[in-house]
Write an enzyme that holds these catalytic residues in place. Structure first.
Site, mmCIF file in Angstrom:
data_model
loop_
_atom_site.group_PDB
_atom_site.id
_atom_site.type_symbol
_atom_site.label_atom_id
_atom_site.label_comp_id
_atom_site.label_asym_id
_atom_site.label_seq_id
_atom_site.Cartn_x
_atom_site.Cartn_y
_atom_site.Cartn_z
ATOM 1 N N GLU A 277 0.568 -1.367 0.149
ATOM 2 C CA GLU A 277 -0.068 0.026 0.167
ATOM 3 C C GLU A 277 0.924 1.241 0.035
ATOM 4 O O GLU A 277 0.469 2.246 -0.613
ATOM 5 C CB GLU A 277 -0.801 0.166 1.085
ATOM 6 C CG GLU A 277 -1.937 -1.301 1.235
ATOM 7 C CD GLU A 277 -2.716 -1.219 -0.302
ATOM 8 O OE1 GLU A 277 -2.945 -0.058 -0.682
ATOM 9 O OE2 GLU A 277 -3.008 -2.188 -0.489
ATOM 10 N N HIS B 242 1.848 2.313 -3.503
ATOM 11 C CA HIS B 242 0.838 3.186 -4.171
ATOM 12 C C HIS B 242 1.112 4.637 -3.767
ATOM 13 O O HIS B 242 1.022 5.602 -4.846
ATOM 14 C CB HIS B 242 -0.491 2.914 -3.864
ATOM 15 C CG HIS B 242 -1.055 1.642 -4.497
ATOM 16 N ND1 HIS B 242 -0.694 1.165 -5.724
ATOM 17 C CD2 HIS B 242 -1.560 0.520 -4.086
ATOM 18 C CE1 HIS B 242 -1.279 -0.072 -6.013
ATOM 19 N NE2 HIS B 242 -1.812 -0.742 -4.807
ATOM 20 N N HIS C 12 2.019 7.571 -6.435
ATOM 21 C CA HIS C 12 1.242 8.849 -6.445
ATOM 22 C C HIS C 12 2.289 9.948 -6.411
ATOM 23 O O HIS C 12 1.966 10.892 -7.095
ATOM 24 C CB HIS C 12 0.485 8.761 -5.358
ATOM 25 C CG HIS C 12 -0.413 9.984 -5.308
ATOM 26 N ND1 HIS C 12 -0.717 10.822 -4.233
ATOM 27 C CD2 HIS C 12 -1.087 10.648 -5.960
ATOM 28 C CE1 HIS C 12 -1.602 11.633 -4.535
ATOM 29 N NE2 HIS C 12 -1.813 11.796 -5.630
#
Length: 228
Positions: A101, A104, A108
């Site tokens: 996670e 991610h 970004h």
């Protein structure tokens, strides 16, 4: 009706069976390695914070969230949300999921191309997944080719979303494993179980894409069959 059943059995049913298997696999794999504690005693929240700090992402928060395997990164609020079985757990499964996670979040911050494209597709993909198939079927029954084509276009955008999700998720997992190895959070024997958890999770995205593609092929062939 024969045509509908035929296309469903050929294209959709196998993908649905794969999806069911993938869901079973990810849950069983996670449960298995959630009982294996990492030797350093770090929790999912600990590794998430470590990775974020190493990448200069001090503005990204980490929060716990209810549920099981509900972990996700919210780019709108810059929050990594970890489920109860990950946030405070020191299992190798939790370490793998938490690292994924945070991958991610790094994507970004770097404006990773496929992630940017997926975010752009979200609004039309939501419309396509909910309205595309009904519009096309309604067009078939009403004999309105324009409505059929509109439904196929909308549903195709939803399929595109599922397809672009694959490189996003695979890349996040590669980042997770690389970071785990670089930081030494897990020892050599613990890295392989973490990889198995992430591989099982990746299978669910492959299955979701397969279901979407199967439904699109079914829809296109139904349209051609009606026009013949």
């Amino acid at each position: 009706m024969y045509g509908i059943d035929q296309y469903y059995i050929i294209f959709v049913l196998p993908a649905l069976l794969l999806s069911i298997f993938a869901q079973f696999k990810v849950k069983s794999t996670f449960n298995k390695y959630s009982r294996v504690r990492n030797t350093r005693g770090m929790t999912g929240a600990d590794i998430a914070r470590l990775i974020l700090e190493r990448n200069g992402l001090s503005d990204v928060r980490i929060e716990g969230i209810a549920g099981e395997l509900t972990d996700h990164y919210d780019p709108r609020t810059k929050v990594v949300r970890l489920s109860q079985s990950v946030y405070g757990s020191s299992s190798v499964a939790a370490i793998g999921v938490a690292a994924h996670e945070t991958g991610h979040a790094i994507q970004h911050s770097e404006q990773y191309g496929p992630l940017v494209l997926r975010s752009t597709l979200v609004p039309v993909a939501n419309i396509g997944s909910s309205l595309g198939f009904p519009l096309a079927i309604a067009g078939l029954f009403l004999g309105w080719p324009l409505l059929v084509n509109l439904g196929i276009i909308f549903f195709s955008l939803a399929v595109a979303f599922y397809l672009i999700t694959l490189p996003v998720e695979f890349n996040a997992s590669r980042r997770a494993i690389r970071t785990i190895e670089d930081t030494g959070v897990l020892n050599y024997d613990e890295i392989d179980p973490a990889k198995k958890v992430l591989s099982a999770a990746a299978m669910t995205y492959v299955a979701a894409a397969a279901v979407a593609i199967g439904n699109l092929l079914r829809l296109i062939l139904l349209t051609r069959r009606r026009n013949d």
